[in-house]
Design a protein around this motif. Sequence first.
Motif, mmCIF file in Angstrom:
data_model
loop_
_atom_site.group_PDB
_atom_site.id
_atom_site.type_symbol
_atom_site.label_atom_id
_atom_site.label_comp_id
_atom_site.label_asym_id
_atom_site.label_seq_id
_atom_site.Cartn_x
_atom_site.Cartn_y
_atom_site.Cartn_z
ATOM 1 N N ARG A 1 0.827 -1.205 0.000
ATOM 2 C CA ARG A 1 0.000 0.000 0.000
ATOM 3 C C ARG A 1 0.865 1.261 0.000
ATOM 4 N NH1 ARG A 1 -4.135 1.982 4.670
ATOM 5 N NH2 ARG A 1 -5.233 3.461 3.376
ATOM 6 N N ILE A 2 1.887 1.279 0.848
ATOM 7 C CA ILE A 2 2.783 2.439 0.927
ATOM 8 C C ILE A 2 3.517 2.649 -0.393
ATOM 9 C CG2 ILE A 2 4.891 3.299 2.032
ATOM 10 C CD1 ILE A 2 3.838 1.932 4.619
ATOM 11 N N LEU A 3 4.012 1.557 -0.981
ATOM 12 C CA LEU A 3 4.720 1.662 -2.259
ATOM 13 C C LEU A 3 3.817 2.176 -3.373
ATOM 14 C CD1 LEU A 3 6.895 -1.575 -2.171
ATOM 15 C CD2 LEU A 3 7.635 0.790 -1.851
ATOM 16 N N ARG A 4 2.573 1.739 -3.385
ATOM 17 C CA ARG A 4 1.623 2.211 -4.398
ATOM 18 C C ARG A 4 1.342 3.703 -4.249
ATOM 19 N NH1 ARG A 4 -2.002 -1.865 -6.725
ATOM 20 N NH2 ARG A 4 -1.197 -3.910 -6.163
ATOM 21 N N ILE A 5 1.154 4.152 -3.019
ATOM 22 C CA ILE A 5 0.872 5.570 -2.781
ATOM 23 C C ILE A 5 2.067 6.432 -3.185
ATOM 24 C CG2 ILE A 5 0.438 7.290 -0.979
ATOM 25 C CD1 ILE A 5 -1.275 5.121 0.437
ATOM 26 N N VAL A 6 3.268 6.012 -2.805
ATOM 27 C CA VAL A 6 4.467 6.768 -3.154
ATOM 28 C C VAL A 6 4.662 6.804 -4.669
ATOM 29 C CG1 VAL A 6 6.989 6.779 -2.990
ATOM 30 C CG2 VAL A 6 5.608 6.401 -0.943
ATOM 31 N N ALA A 7 4.519 5.659 -5.328
ATOM 32 C CA ALA A 7 4.683 5.605 -6.784
ATOM 33 C C ALA A 7 3.653 6.490 -7.481
ATOM 34 C CB ALA A 7 4.565 4.172 -7.274
ATOM 35 N N GLY A 8 2.409 6.460 -7.010
ATOM 36 C CA GLY A 8 1.374 7.292 -7.599
ATOM 37 C C GLY A 8 1.662 8.770 -7.438
ATOM 38 N N LEU A 9 2.121 9.153 -6.259
ATOM 39 C CA LEU A 9 2.441 10.561 -6.024
ATOM 40 C C LEU A 9 3.636 11.017 -6.858
ATOM 41 C CD1 LEU A 9 1.899 10.813 -2.169
ATOM 42 C CD2 LEU A 9 0.472 11.782 -3.973
ATOM 43 N N VAL A 10 4.636 10.153 -7.003
ATOM 44 C CA VAL A 10 5.796 10.504 -7.825
ATOM 45 C C VAL A 10 5.380 10.701 -9.280
ATOM 46 C CG1 VAL A 10 7.964 9.606 -8.770
ATOM 47 C CG2 VAL A 10 7.516 9.461 -6.320
ATOM 48 N N LEU A 11 4.589 9.783 -9.806
ATOM 49 C CA LEU A 11 4.153 9.905 -11.202
ATOM 50 C C LEU A 11 3.300 11.150 -11.418
ATOM 51 C CD1 LEU A 11 3.370 6.195 -12.055
ATOM 52 C CD2 LEU A 11 5.096 7.637 -13.135
ATOM 53 N N LEU A 12 2.401 11.413 -10.493
ATOM 54 C CA LEU A 12 1.564 12.610 -10.634
ATOM 55 C C LEU A 12 2.378 13.889 -10.484
ATOM 56 C CD1 LEU A 12 -1.695 11.546 -8.802
ATOM 57 C CD2 LEU A 12 -1.347 11.879 -11.242
ATOM 58 N N SER A 13 3.407 13.866 -9.650
ATOM 59 C CA SER A 13 4.241 15.060 -9.515
ATOM 60 C C SER A 13 5.005 15.334 -10.814
ATOM 61 C CB SER A 13 5.201 14.924 -8.343
ATOM 62 O OG SER A 13 6.174 13.939 -8.606
ATOM 63 N N LEU A 14 5.381 14.281 -11.542
ATOM 64 C CA LEU A 14 6.056 14.478 -12.830
ATOM 65 C C LEU A 14 5.162 15.218 -13.819
ATOM 66 C CD1 LEU A 14 7.819 11.042 -13.329
ATOM 67 C CD2 LEU A 14 8.862 13.218 -12.675
ATOM 68 N N PHE A 15 3.868 14.976 -13.736
ATOM 69 C CA PHE A 15 2.912 15.661 -14.610
ATOM 70 C C PHE A 15 2.983 17.175 -14.402
ATOM 71 C CE2 PHE A 15 -1.308 17.473 -15.355
ATOM 72 C CZ PHE A 15 -1.517 17.102 -16.675
ATOM 73 N N PHE A 16 3.125 17.593 -13.148
ATOM 74 C CA PHE A 16 3.137 19.024 -12.844
ATOM 75 C C PHE A 16 4.534 19.641 -12.938
ATOM 76 C CE2 PHE A 16 -0.642 17.395 -10.666
ATOM 77 C CZ PHE A 16 -1.591 18.199 -11.276
ATOM 78 N N LEU A 17 5.578 18.838 -12.751
ATOM 79 C CA LEU A 17 6.930 19.373 -12.792
ATOM 80 C C LEU A 17 7.433 19.629 -14.210
ATOM 81 C CD1 LEU A 17 8.681 17.305 -10.003
ATOM 82 C CD2 LEU A 17 8.085 19.723 -9.957
ATOM 83 N N TYR A 18 6.906 18.906 -15.178
ATOM 84 C CA TYR A 18 7.355 19.043 -16.571
ATOM 85 C C TYR A 18 6.169 19.423 -17.471
ATOM 86 C CZ TYR A 18 11.524 16.740 -14.871
ATOM 87 O OH TYR A 18 12.658 16.430 -14.177
ATOM 88 N N PRO A 19 5.726 20.666 -17.417
ATOM 89 C CA PRO A 19 4.538 21.073 -18.179
ATOM 90 C C PRO A 19 4.735 21.074 -19.693
ATOM 91 C CG PRO A 19 5.539 22.963 -17.121
ATOM 92 C CD PRO A 19 6.265 21.763 -16.623
ATOM 93 N N ASP A 20 5.976 21.147 -20.174
ATOM 94 C CA ASP A 20 6.199 21.195 -21.624
ATOM 95 C C ASP A 20 6.628 19.858 -22.217
ATOM 96 O OD1 ASP A 20 5.595 23.883 -21.622
ATOM 97 O OD2 ASP A 20 7.675 24.470 -21.230
ATOM 98 N N ALA A 21 6.726 18.835 -21.409
ATOM 99 C CA ALA A 21 7.187 17.532 -21.899
ATOM 100 C C ALA A 21 6.095 16.857 -22.724
ATOM 101 C CB ALA A 21 7.576 16.641 -20.732
ATOM 102 N N SER A 22 6.503 16.186 -23.785
ATOM 103 C CA SER A 22 5.533 15.510 -24.649
ATOM 104 C C SER A 22 4.940 14.265 -23.983
ATOM 105 C CB SER A 22 6.194 15.123 -25.972
ATOM 106 O OG SER A 22 7.262 14.241 -25.734
ATOM 107 N N TRP A 23 5.647 13.698 -23.007
ATOM 108 C CA TRP A 23 5.213 12.481 -22.342
ATOM 109 C C TRP A 23 4.429 12.744 -21.061
ATOM 110 C CZ3 TRP A 23 7.115 12.864 -17.526
ATOM 111 C CH2 TRP A 23 8.277 13.596 -17.352
ATOM 112 N N ARG A 24 4.172 13.984 -20.750
ATOM 113 C CA ARG A 24 3.607 14.305 -19.433
ATOM 114 C C ARG A 24 2.251 13.676 -19.178
ATOM 115 N NH1 ARG A 24 0.456 19.869 -19.117
ATOM 116 N NH2 ARG A 24 0.599 19.649 -16.883
ATOM 117 N N TYR A 25 1.444 13.437 -20.204
ATOM 118 C CA TYR A 25 0.123 12.844 -19.985
ATOM 119 C C TYR A 25 0.203 11.363 -19.623
ATOM 120 C CZ TYR A 25 -1.859 17.236 -21.350
ATOM 121 O OH TYR A 25 -2.192 18.566 -21.378
ATOM 122 N N PHE A 26 1.324 10.729 -19.950
ATOM 123 C CA PHE A 26 1.516 9.352 -19.514
ATOM 124 C C PHE A 26 1.707 9.278 -18.003
ATOM 125 C CE2 PHE A 26 2.904 8.931 -23.983
ATOM 126 C CZ PHE A 26 1.985 7.959 -24.370
ATOM 127 N N ALA A 27 2.132 10.350 -17.395
ATOM 128 C CA ALA A 27 2.328 10.388 -15.948
ATOM 129 C C ALA A 27 1.001 10.332 -15.191
ATOM 130 C CB ALA A 27 3.101 11.635 -15.549
#
Length: 68
Positions: A11-37
């Motif tokens: 459960r902890i690993l899933r929450i951390v992984a989800g938060l990391v992936l979602l943070s990538l969406f907001f940290l790289y607004p111009d990246a072409s792959w950001r919607y995969f995050a």
Amino acid sequence: MFAKNVGGLDRILRIVAGLVLLSLFFLYPDASWRYFALIGVVPLLTGLLSTCPLYSIMGLSTCPVTRA
């Protein structure tokens, strides 16, 4: 509603992984792959709800077994 089949460490690993992936969406607004995050929503929700539909289909559980 759903049977809990996601244990503590999983459960902890899933929450951390989800938060990391979602943070990538907001940290790289111009990246072409950001919607995969946005796939980070899936592990985040399964971690918060302690249930995984794929585990249910496969008959798996990482929850500790309670013995009576």
